[in-house]
Write a protein that holds these residues in place. Structure first.
Motif, PDB file in Angstrom:
ATOM      1  N   GLU A  93       0.842  -1.203   0.000  1.00 21.28           N
ATOM      2  CA  GLU A  93       0.000   0.000   0.000  1.00 21.28           C
ATOM      3  C   GLU A  93       0.882   1.260   0.000  1.00 21.28           C
ATOM      4  OE1 GLU A  93      -3.062  -0.232   2.947  1.00 21.28           O
ATOM      5  OE2 GLU A  93      -3.982   1.651   2.300  1.00 21.28           O
ATOM      6  N   ASN A  94       1.854   1.317   0.846  1.00 19.25           N
ATOM      7  CA  ASN A  94       2.750   2.491   0.915  1.00 19.25           C
ATOM      8  C   ASN A  94       4.217   2.122   1.050  1.00 19.25           C
ATOM      9  OD1 ASN A  94       0.794   4.726   1.008  1.00 19.25           O
ATOM     10  ND2 ASN A  94       0.129   3.735   2.901  1.00 19.25           N
ATOM     11  N   LYS A 123       6.945   3.166  -1.531  1.00 20.62           N
ATOM     12  CA  LYS A 123       6.982   4.538  -2.038  1.00 20.62           C
ATOM     13  C   LYS A 123       8.302   5.212  -1.655  1.00 20.62           C
ATOM     14  CE  LYS A 123       2.037   4.762  -2.389  1.00 20.62           C
ATOM     15  NZ  LYS A 123       0.770   5.031  -1.690  1.00 20.62           N
ATOM     16  N   HIS A 127       5.006  -1.170  -6.530  1.00 19.70           N
ATOM     17  CA  HIS A 127       4.253   0.094  -6.582  1.00 19.70           C
ATOM     18  C   HIS A 127       4.885   1.065  -5.593  1.00 19.70           C
ATOM     19  CE1 HIS A 127       0.724   2.786  -6.703  1.00 19.70           C
ATOM     20  NE2 HIS A 127       0.854   2.869  -5.390  1.00 19.70           N
ATOM     21  N   TRP A 171       6.273   8.198  -8.088  1.00 15.84           N
ATOM     22  CA  TRP A 171       4.955   8.854  -8.033  1.00 15.84           C
ATOM     23  C   TRP A 171       5.227  10.313  -8.353  1.00 15.84           C
ATOM     24  CZ3 TRP A 171       1.040   8.008  -3.438  1.00 15.84           C
ATOM     25  CH2 TRP A 171      -0.198   8.567  -3.800  1.00 15.84           C
ATOM     26  N   ASN A 208       3.625   6.475 -11.429  1.00 18.76           N
ATOM     27  CA  ASN A 208       2.263   6.624 -10.934  1.00 18.76           C
ATOM     28  C   ASN A 208       1.846   8.085 -11.090  1.00 18.76           C
ATOM     29  OD1 ASN A 208      -0.036   5.546  -9.552  1.00 18.76           O
ATOM     30  ND2 ASN A 208       0.654   6.458  -7.615  1.00 18.76           N
ATOM     31  N   GLU A 209       0.691   8.311 -11.673  1.00 24.18           N
ATOM     32  CA  GLU A 209       0.044   9.637 -11.672  1.00 24.18           C
ATOM     33  C   GLU A 209       0.965  10.776 -12.092  1.00 24.18           C
ATOM     34  OE1 GLU A 209      -1.691  10.299  -7.868  1.00 24.18           O
ATOM     35  OE2 GLU A 209      -2.962   8.524  -7.971  1.00 24.18           O
ATOM     36  N   GLN A 242      -6.403   2.552 -11.942  1.00 22.10           N
ATOM     37  CA  GLN A 242      -6.514   2.328 -10.491  1.00 22.10           C
ATOM     38  C   GLN A 242      -7.902   1.825 -10.087  1.00 22.10           C
ATOM     39  OE1 GLN A 242      -5.277   5.877  -8.411  1.00 22.10           O
ATOM     40  NE2 GLN A 242      -3.153   5.715  -9.130  1.00 22.10           N
ATOM     41  N   HIS A 293     -10.409   3.451  -8.313  1.00 21.93           N
ATOM     42  CA  HIS A 293     -11.072   3.903  -7.079  1.00 21.93           C
ATOM     43  C   HIS A 293     -12.373   4.543  -7.570  1.00 21.93           C
ATOM     44  CE1 HIS A 293      -7.465   3.216  -4.728  1.00 21.93           C
ATOM     45  NE2 HIS A 293      -6.768   3.961  -5.550  1.00 21.93           N
ATOM     46  N   GLU A 310      -6.047  -0.898  -8.391  1.00 24.40           N
ATOM     47  CA  GLU A 310      -6.378  -0.428  -7.027  1.00 24.40           C
ATOM     48  C   GLU A 310      -7.890  -0.363  -6.816  1.00 24.40           C
ATOM     49  OE1 GLU A 310      -4.350   3.240  -6.045  1.00 24.40           O
ATOM     50  OE2 GLU A 310      -2.585   2.727  -7.205  1.00 24.40           O
ATOM     51  N   TRP A 341      -7.782  -2.575  -3.677  1.00 29.06           N
ATOM     52  CA  TRP A 341      -6.927  -1.780  -2.792  1.00 29.06           C
ATOM     53  C   TRP A 341      -7.291  -2.107  -1.343  1.00 29.06           C
ATOM     54  CZ3 TRP A 341      -2.530  -0.472  -4.337  1.00 29.06           C
ATOM     55  CH2 TRP A 341      -1.746   0.456  -3.642  1.00 29.06           C
ATOM     56  N   TRP A 367      -8.370   3.012   3.057  1.00 31.03           N
ATOM     57  CA  TRP A 367      -8.040   4.445   3.074  1.00 31.03           C
ATOM     58  C   TRP A 367      -9.272   5.306   2.858  1.00 31.03           C
ATOM     59  CZ3 TRP A 367      -7.494   7.978  -1.367  1.00 31.03           C
ATOM     60  CH2 TRP A 367      -8.092   7.468  -2.536  1.00 31.03           C
TER      61      TRP A 367
END
Ligand code: GLA
Length: 398
Positions: free
Chosen positions: A98-99, A102, A135, A139, A188-189, A269, A271, A309, A351, A359
């Motif tokens: 998840e994090n 990063k 992942h 970012w 990412n993004e 993703q 969401h 995600e 996710w 989240w």
């Protein structure tokens, strides 16, 4: 993986697996915690059989989930939480951090790496026969850069120093998980939906343009990992007030092709906002016709697709259960049926698996104060209608 993976004899077998021999430990992360034991089985009634991953495999795909790792309390959507980990182990074939991968987590200070938490996930995955997705290597938003990177002094020769910073990060992370992680969200993004341009960062200013940064990230990833799947991952803002975002993503993907940048796959993703369903067809997260037109264009450029995600924001739905759960499940079935209609669609990752740890509880809370119910399992670890909808879509796609 089927539920058989949790059969005692299999588990005894897996229990023999010990700490991963991690290659290329160039950082200061130290040795990971003792997370390498397989997840204990949940009560047999909890996880339906066949598993979501077994059903996904019927059409050559994988089902997976985000997981977290905290060094502290054994709670949350973590590999340290036995009840959560057991559901992931039983339902999934692939996990994603998840994090924990990063930039701010693995390189909290310039050229100082800390893989403690990511290693816990990788070790747990190994012990539970899960593949791991990476992942993310970059970012590309200042908000998610570590502060030191936003403020970094790139010196007299900024372009080459920025390239060194970026390359060191990508090389160190991919070296560490070489032979373990075969699919990366390299970027990412990268799009700024306020300007419709690519996001500017300290790296892009130093290297001359955002394209210079993104292209270098993908080219280096390809050079380091010739066989890995390289993904550009995007939140795909389908909401009307961000209508340009879809066109911006297409333009970015076209640019990659024109410049011969090695990008294999678009990560969508997913969401999903419940309010963005097409009233005419019930399909979302966009007017169905536009969603199909977008996907058609992406695959016509030779990209594969991945749902990276998935979860559902149920803010727009009435409070009452079970109607709310039914609406989320119904919507999910339509979305997945459309997406799985594309043979280019590979993995489907949620996710997270359990509502309470999502989240979304913080990011998109409901006005009535009730828990958001956008994941396959409820907070008491029971499968919900959403889980059945995912299963049914995989069955129909087989
Ligand atoms: C984005 C990122 C994910 C995660 C979610 C929110 O989608 O790609 O890594 O941070 O936001 O949890």
């Amino acid at each position: 993986m089927t539920n058989n993976a949790l059969h005692p004899s299999r588990r005894q077998l897996l229990a023999g697996l010990v700490t991963l021999p991690l290659a290329g430990c160039s950082g200061s992360g130290g040795s990971p915690g003792p997370i390498s034991t397989p997840a204990p089985a949940p009560p047999s009634s909890v996880v339906p059989s066949p598993s979501l991953n077994a059903l996904a495999q019927r059409s050559g795909r994988r089902f997976g989930s985000a997981v977290a790792a905290f060094p502290g309390p054994r709670v949350g959507g973590t590999v340290q939480n036995p009840a959560y980990a057991a559901i992931v182990a039983a339902e999934c074939g692939v996990v994603v951090a998840e994090n924990e991968m990063k930039w701010a987590t693995v390189q909290p200070r310039p050229f100082e790496f800390d893989f403690t938490r990511m290693d816990q996930i990788v070790e747990w995955a190994r012990a539970n026969e899960q593949a791991v997705r990476g992942h993310t290597l970059l970012w590309h938003r200042p908000r998610w850069f570590p502060e030191w990177l936003n403020n970094y002094d790139f010196g007299a020769n900024p372009a080459s120093e920025a390239e060194r910073v970026l390359s060191t990060h990508i090389r160190t992370v991919t070296d560490r998980y070489r032979g373990i992680i075969a699919s990366y969200d390299v970027v990412n993004e990268a799009i700024d939906h306020d300007t419709n341009g690519l996001m500017e960062t300290s790296l892009s200013r130093a290297m001359g343009s955002p394209e210079a940064v993104l292209d270098h990230a993908f080219r280096l990833a390809r050079e380091l990992l010739p066989d890995a799947e390289l993904v550009y991952n995007d939140y795909m803002s389908w909401e009307p007030h961000h209508a340009h975002h879809v066109a911006d993503v297409l333009r970015l993907l076209e640019g990659f092709r024109e410049r011969n940048v090695p990008v294999d796959t678009l990560g969508i993703q997913s969401h999903i906002e419940m309010f963005s369903i097409d009233p005419a067809t019930g399909v979302g997260p966009y007017a169905e016709r536009e969603l199909r037109a977008f996907l058609d264009e992406v695959v016509s450029m030779g990209y594969k697709l991945m749902i990276t995600e998935f979860d559902v924001k149920d803010k727009a739905l009435p409070s009452a259960l079970p109607a709310r759960d039914a609406a989320v499940a119904d919507y999910t079935g339509r979305y997945l049926d459309l997406m799985l209609g594309y043979e280019q669609l590979e993995d489907v990752l949620a996710w997270g698996m359990v509502d309470g740890f999502s989240w979304l509880q913080g990011f998109a809370p409901r006005d009535d104060g009730l828990e958001v119910r956008g994941l396959p399992y409820s907070s008491d670890y029971r499968p919900k209608p959403l889980r059945a909808a995912i299963a049914n879509s995989f069955i129909a796609a087989a």
